[in-house]
Motif scaffolding. Structure first.
Motif, mmCIF file in Angstrom:
data_model
loop_
_atom_site.group_PDB
_atom_site.id
_atom_site.type_symbol
_atom_site.label_atom_id
_atom_site.label_comp_id
_atom_site.label_asym_id
_atom_site.label_seq_id
_atom_site.Cartn_x
_atom_site.Cartn_y
_atom_site.Cartn_z
ATOM 1 N N LEU A 43 0.715 -0.850 -0.010
ATOM 2 C CA LEU A 43 -0.444 -0.312 0.134
ATOM 3 C C LEU A 43 0.965 1.465 -0.220
ATOM 4 O O LEU A 43 1.164 2.044 -0.707
ATOM 5 C CB LEU A 43 -0.809 0.095 1.146
ATOM 6 C CG LEU A 43 -2.261 -0.856 1.273
ATOM 7 C CD1 LEU A 43 -2.316 -1.190 2.735
ATOM 8 C CD2 LEU A 43 -3.136 -1.120 -0.294
ATOM 9 N N GLY A 44 1.643 1.129 0.181
ATOM 10 C CA GLY A 44 2.447 2.413 1.156
ATOM 11 C C GLY A 44 3.199 2.351 -0.833
ATOM 12 O O GLY A 44 3.827 3.693 -1.078
ATOM 13 N N GLY A 50 1.114 6.438 -6.705
ATOM 14 C CA GLY A 50 0.609 7.374 -6.666
ATOM 15 C C GLY A 50 1.216 9.403 -6.659
ATOM 16 O O GLY A 50 1.035 10.195 -7.465
ATOM 17 N N LEU A 51 1.757 9.674 -5.814
ATOM 18 C CA LEU A 51 2.034 11.153 -5.330
ATOM 19 C C LEU A 51 3.574 11.550 -6.967
ATOM 20 O O LEU A 51 2.887 12.689 -6.035
ATOM 21 C CB LEU A 51 2.725 10.255 -4.008
ATOM 22 C CG LEU A 51 2.215 10.181 -2.611
ATOM 23 C CD1 LEU A 51 2.559 10.010 -1.725
ATOM 24 C CD2 LEU A 51 0.892 11.670 -2.057
ATOM 25 N N THR A 52 3.807 10.019 -5.917
ATOM 26 C CA THR A 52 5.233 11.550 -8.452
ATOM 27 C C THR A 52 4.947 10.830 -8.673
ATOM 28 O O THR A 52 5.310 11.455 -10.032
ATOM 29 C CB THR A 52 6.017 10.003 -7.690
ATOM 30 O OG1 THR A 52 5.990 8.748 -7.988
ATOM 31 C CG2 THR A 52 6.997 9.899 -6.133
ATOM 32 N N SER A 53 3.549 10.293 -9.631
ATOM 33 C CA SER A 53 2.977 10.272 -10.670
ATOM 34 C C SER A 53 1.644 10.781 -11.087
ATOM 35 O O SER A 53 1.489 10.508 -12.258
ATOM 36 C CB SER A 53 3.345 9.198 -11.506
ATOM 37 O OG SER A 53 2.644 8.028 -11.634
ATOM 38 N N ALA A 107 1.706 1.643 6.083
ATOM 39 C CA ALA A 107 1.321 2.120 4.575
ATOM 40 C C ALA A 107 1.905 3.872 4.323
ATOM 41 O O ALA A 107 2.594 3.977 4.064
ATOM 42 C CB ALA A 107 0.393 2.171 4.229
ATOM 43 N N GLY A 108 1.392 4.669 5.367
ATOM 44 C CA GLY A 108 1.610 6.052 5.404
ATOM 45 C C GLY A 108 3.168 5.700 5.367
ATOM 46 O O GLY A 108 3.743 7.211 5.080
ATOM 47 N N TYR A 109 3.668 5.137 6.624
ATOM 48 C CA TYR A 109 5.166 5.341 6.671
ATOM 49 C C TYR A 109 6.153 5.387 5.629
ATOM 50 O O TYR A 109 6.726 5.629 5.081
ATOM 51 C CB TYR A 109 5.847 5.250 8.126
ATOM 52 C CG TYR A 109 5.501 6.377 9.624
ATOM 53 C CD1 TYR A 109 5.983 6.813 9.648
ATOM 54 C CD2 TYR A 109 4.399 5.777 9.999
ATOM 55 C CE1 TYR A 109 6.184 7.660 10.537
ATOM 56 C CE2 TYR A 109 3.744 6.350 11.621
ATOM 57 C CZ TYR A 109 4.690 7.556 11.733
ATOM 58 O OH TYR A 109 4.327 8.361 12.432
ATOM 59 N N SER A 110 5.875 4.100 5.106
ATOM 60 C CA SER A 110 6.439 3.406 4.030
ATOM 61 C C SER A 110 6.564 4.582 2.959
ATOM 62 O O SER A 110 7.145 4.649 1.820
ATOM 63 C CB SER A 110 5.935 2.299 4.308
ATOM 64 O OG SER A 110 5.055 2.221 3.603
ATOM 65 N N SER A 111 5.170 4.857 2.640
ATOM 66 C CA SER A 111 5.609 5.397 1.237
ATOM 67 C C SER A 111 5.971 6.487 1.433
ATOM 68 O O SER A 111 6.181 6.865 0.098
ATOM 69 C CB SER A 111 4.094 6.294 1.302
ATOM 70 O OG SER A 111 3.288 7.031 2.680
ATOM 71 N N GLU A 112 6.570 7.317 2.371
ATOM 72 C CA GLU A 112 7.253 8.544 1.596
ATOM 73 C C GLU A 112 8.346 7.743 2.011
ATOM 74 O O GLU A 112 9.502 8.340 1.182
ATOM 75 C CB GLU A 112 7.911 9.377 3.840
ATOM 76 C CG GLU A 112 6.184 9.821 3.758
ATOM 77 C CD GLU A 112 5.785 11.202 2.590
ATOM 78 O OE1 GLU A 112 6.538 12.187 2.139
ATOM 79 O OE2 GLU A 112 4.580 11.614 1.442
ATOM 80 N N THR A 113 8.782 6.968 2.684
ATOM 81 C CA THR A 113 10.313 5.969 2.286
ATOM 82 C C THR A 113 10.340 5.858 0.843
ATOM 83 O O THR A 113 11.298 6.049 -0.288
ATOM 84 C CB THR A 113 10.641 5.021 2.737
ATOM 85 O OG1 THR A 113 10.497 5.450 4.395
ATOM 86 C CG2 THR A 113 12.144 4.366 2.534
ATOM 87 N N PHE A 114 9.707 4.875 -0.035
ATOM 88 C CA PHE A 114 9.074 4.743 -1.262
ATOM 89 C C PHE A 114 9.529 5.485 -2.011
ATOM 90 O O PHE A 114 9.922 5.866 -2.973
ATOM 91 C CB PHE A 114 7.869 3.876 -1.617
ATOM 92 C CG PHE A 114 7.716 2.514 -0.919
ATOM 93 C CD1 PHE A 114 9.466 1.631 -1.448
ATOM 94 C CD2 PHE A 114 7.317 2.234 -0.179
ATOM 95 C CE1 PHE A 114 8.891 0.269 -0.903
ATOM 96 C CE2 PHE A 114 7.472 -0.379 0.251
ATOM 97 C CZ PHE A 114 8.188 -0.314 0.211
ATOM 98 N N ARG A 115 8.510 6.889 -1.433
ATOM 99 C CA ARG A 115 8.788 7.876 -2.359
ATOM 100 C C ARG A 115 9.682 8.772 -2.803
ATOM 101 O O ARG A 115 10.042 9.015 -3.771
ATOM 102 C CB ARG A 115 8.005 9.029 -1.916
ATOM 103 C CG ARG A 115 7.352 10.378 -2.920
ATOM 104 C CD ARG A 115 6.605 11.808 -1.828
ATOM 105 N NE ARG A 115 6.330 12.572 -2.941
ATOM 106 C CZ ARG A 115 6.687 13.646 -2.318
ATOM 107 N NH1 ARG A 115 7.623 13.739 -1.320
ATOM 108 N NH2 ARG A 115 6.565 14.828 -2.914
#
Length: 223
Positions: A43-44, A50-53, A107-115
């Motif tokens: 999910l992250g 989605g945040l990058t593209s 999901a919330g914390y890993s999304s920033e890491t993945f981003r």
């Protein structure tokens, strides 16, 4: 036997008696941590893509969801999943409710890491993938995401350490994970200190190797 050795021998004997029960709790904690990561990390990653593209509307919606997942305490999420969802007609067992709650936080914390990892992939790599005629989906699947994951692997392992720690919160909804079993055993034996010391040792048996792995991966990833 000396005065010092006698209490130690008694403690070790008690630990041998308590270990099977607490080991079962540790296994539940590990399973809960793994399930939460299995839910939260994909999910992250999807949120980061989605945040990058994504378009402006998608970015605003995803940013709001990510901030909610990061900002709401995990204990509150656990209570919402276990006690709140039944009011909406959705009833989850303790393990599933804890997995959903911790997974959303992951999901919330890993999304920033993945981003950060996605943005670190060089523009040249993206241009080369486009020049090969790859669709945007294949560019992410074959080129961008694999490179990003290698970059963010150390912090993700560090996140796994935190997730195992967070599983102790599932004790509040009756899940028999390690802390829950330790508390129950302590209430039966009244030997809270000895029981909690053994629980600490078992936690460290999992967390210390994970922490060392995160540090090793970080050193290898360093330029």
């Amino acid at each position: 036997m000396t005065a010092t050795a006698a209490p130690l021998a008694s403690l070790l004997a008690d630990w041998g008696e308590w270990l099977p029960d607490l080991a079962g709790g540790l296994w539940t904690s590990v399973r809960l941590g793994a399930a939460s990561l299995a839910l939260g990390l994909p999910l992250g990653l999807l949120a980061a893509i989605g945040l990058t593209s994504g378009g402006r509307g998608a970015r605003i919606a995803l940013t709001t969801l990510v901030e909610l997942a990061r900002g709401v305490p995990v204990l509150v999420l656990i209570y919402l999943a276990y006690f709140g969802l039944p009011r909406a007609g959705i009833t989850l067992e303790a393990f599933a409710a804890a997995t959903v709650a911790i997974g959303l936080s992951v999901a919330g914390y890993s999304s920033e890491t993945f981003r950060a990892g996605l943005l670190s992939v060089g523009r040249g790599q993206r241009d080369a993938a486009a020049a090969l005629g790859l669709t945007p989906a294949k560019q992410y699947r074959l080129v961008i995401v694999p490179q990003a994951i290698r970059i963010v692997l150390p912090p993700l392992v560090g996140l796994a350490v935190q997730v195992v720690q967070l599983t102790a919160l599932a004790f509040t909804i009756g899940l028999p994970e390690l802390l829950g079993r330790a508390y129950n055993l302590g209430s039966i034996t009244t030997e809270y200190l000895g029981v909690l010391l053994l629980a600490t040792v078992l936690y460290l048996a999992v967390l210390v190797p994970l922490s060392q792995l995160a540090a090793l991966l970080a050193r290898r990833a360093a330029p």
